[in-house]
Design a protein around this motif. Structure first.
Motif, short mmCIF file in Angstrom:
data_model
loop_
_atom_site.label_atom_id
_atom_site.label_comp_id
_atom_site.label_asym_id
_atom_site.label_seq_id
_atom_site.Cartn_x
_atom_site.Cartn_y
_atom_site.Cartn_z
N ALA A 32 3.60 8.43 -2.98
CA ALA A 32 3.21 8.64 -1.58
C ALA A 32 2.39 9.91 -1.45
CB ALA A 32 4.44 8.73 -0.67
N LYS A 82 0.67 4.51 -3.61
CA LYS A 82 1.44 3.37 -3.11
C LYS A 82 1.58 3.44 -1.59
CE LYS A 82 5.61 0.63 -3.81
NZ LYS A 82 6.86 0.44 -4.60
N ASN A 83 1.88 4.62 -1.06
CA ASN A 83 2.09 4.78 0.39
C ASN A 83 1.29 5.97 0.91
OD1 ASN A 83 4.44 2.79 0.97
ND2 ASN A 83 5.16 3.95 -0.81
N ILE A 130 0.69 8.22 4.22
CA ILE A 130 1.43 8.47 5.47
C ILE A 130 0.78 9.63 6.22
CG2 ILE A 130 3.72 8.86 6.45
CD1 ILE A 130 4.82 8.09 3.60
N SER A 158 -3.34 0.86 -0.77
CA SER A 158 -2.06 1.47 -0.41
C SER A 158 -1.47 0.85 0.85
CB SER A 158 -2.26 2.97 -0.14
OG SER A 158 -3.11 3.57 -1.08
N ASN A 159 -0.13 0.92 0.94
CA ASN A 159 0.52 0.72 2.24
C ASN A 159 0.15 1.91 3.11
OD1 ASN A 159 1.98 -1.53 1.11
ND2 ASN A 159 3.42 -0.07 0.24
N ILE A 160 -0.30 1.66 4.33
CA ILE A 160 -0.66 2.75 5.23
C ILE A 160 0.30 2.77 6.40
CG2 ILE A 160 -2.44 3.71 6.73
CD1 ILE A 160 -4.54 2.42 4.95
N HIS A 161 0.93 3.90 6.60
CA HIS A 161 1.88 4.10 7.69
C HIS A 161 1.32 5.17 8.62
CE1 HIS A 161 4.92 1.95 5.22
NE2 HIS A 161 4.32 2.59 4.22
N ASN A 189 -0.92 -4.69 5.07
CA ASN A 189 0.03 -3.60 4.79
C ASN A 189 -0.34 -2.31 5.50
OD1 ASN A 189 -2.20 -3.38 3.10
ND2 ASN A 189 -1.04 -2.41 1.43
N GLN A 203 0.79 -0.19 9.08
CA GLN A 203 1.76 -0.15 10.16
C GLN A 203 1.48 1.04 11.07
OE1 GLN A 203 5.93 -0.55 9.00
NE2 GLN A 203 5.32 -1.48 7.07
N LEU A 217 10.54 6.84 8.40
CA LEU A 217 10.23 6.93 6.97
C LEU A 217 11.32 6.38 6.06
CD1 LEU A 217 8.55 10.44 6.85
CD2 LEU A 217 7.44 8.20 6.76
N VAL A 223 10.43 3.56 3.82
CA VAL A 223 9.44 3.89 2.79
C VAL A 223 10.11 4.55 1.59
CG1 VAL A 223 7.33 5.16 2.26
CG2 VAL A 223 7.67 4.19 4.55
#
Length: 329
Positions: free
Chosen positions: A123, A146-147, A149, A261-264, A292, A294, A318, A321
């Motif tokens: 992350a 991967k993430n 944020i 990536s996963n985007i938060h 992916n 959010q 979080l 995650v």
């Protein structure tokens, strides 16, 4: 505080094509030893630094033993933006601050990551300026995080942001008490009228007959003066207006869609600095193009600074995650 470590980057090519040779970059690690656990890169905000946990740690409510980002499971890496002064060496401060951009910092952070033999990041997380750097890092290496944020931030500098950077820059260059005065102005952008009303209720201090809000602002001005240097403030403030992942690239929809990536995206409903509606618009543009991604929103009266205050809401957002149970199942 864990040991402040130094790494030297031989060639740092800036966006303007100037080259900085042998740049000293200072960083700290927390939790598990590098190379033994998933790595979480934490990017600091404007007046922040790499000391994210422990004594004077600015994110102790989120990161630590048995916390949401658990140091028993993750390696935490935090890199100081060059010129932020945290190493205590005035020779490393930057005077030609308008030569640098957020993209330059993001490129440098990747150089540090690779020089530490880190192949990928679990992350990249950061609030405000740190979140803007996270956006850039994700664009530069769309397959290696991967993430992503970004909290209380944006992928671009809005007209509102550019205007506030100008006001801050004018104060920093023209005031006889620049850090103090710039900080007083900044605190009014980081908080809200509702937050100040809740905290002070128009009370007057019996000792000096000033309103408590005046004492509070003066306190923050003096506190920053005692630990932050003028060159550092000028640089960090300037970086905010250079924020734009589309500069010289494609349109934002294409750029973010290419990020694997996963985007938060995490906003604050009362943020008067990085306003939440900008992030809502980004999410609405992209939610049908990228599965992916959010959007989360912290509800608070405290404005921009809520990412350092509303830790309960942030932890809840979080948890999915970083919770080891979810990750391993």
């Amino acid at each position: 505080m864990t040991e402040l470590k130094e790494i030297v980057i031989e060639n740092w090519i800036l966006e303007n094509e100037n080259v900085r040779h042998n740049t000293s970059v200072f960083f700290q690690t927390f939790g598990q030893q590098l190379g033994t656990a998933p790595v979480v890169l934490v990017n600091h905000a404007l007046t922040g630094n790499s000391n994210v946990i422990g004594e004077n740690g600015w994110w102790n409510d989120l990161i630590g033993k048995s916390k949401t980002i658990d140091t028993d499971y993750y390696t935490i890496l935090a890199i100081n933006i060059p010129g932020n002064g945290f190493d205590g060496n005035s020779e490393n401060l930057i005077n030609d601050y308008k030569e640098y951009t957020i993209r330059d910092v993001a490129k440098l952070f990747w150089k540090v990551v690779f020089q530490l033999n880190i192949e990928s990041l679990f992350a990249v997380i950061g609030g405000s300026l740190g979140g803007a750097i996270a956006w850039e890092m994700a664009v530069i290496e769309p397959n290696l995080i991967k993430n992503v944020i970004p909290i209380a931030t944006d992928w671009k500098a809005t007209d509102w942001m550019i205007a506030n950077v100008l006001v801050q820059d004018n104060i920093l260059n023209n005031s006889s008490n620049p850090i103090h005065d710039a900080r007083i102005h900044a605190m009014l952008i980081y908080r809200t009228p509702q937050s100040l009303k809740y905290k002070f209720k128009r009370k007057i201090n019996s000792g000096n007959s000033l309103f408590e809000i005046e004492n509070w602002l003066n306190h923050h001005g003096k506190k920053l003066e005692s630990r932050f240097q003028l060159q550092a403030y000028k640089l960090m403030n300037h970086l905010l207006k250079t924020n734009d992942i589309t500069r010289g690239r494609k349109e934002v929809e294409t750029i973010i869609k290419e990020i694997k990536s996963n985007i938060h995206i995490i906003s604050i409903d009362t943020d008067y600095f990085f306003v939440a509606n900008e992030d809502r618009e980004t999410y609405e543009k992209l939610k049908f193009l990228k599965e992916n991604i959010q959007y989360h929103e912290i509800n608070s009266i405290h404005g921009h600074d809520a990412f350092l205050i509303e830790y309960k809401q942030l932890n809840e957002i979080l948890d999915n995650v970083f919770n080891i149970t979810y990750i391993n199942n």
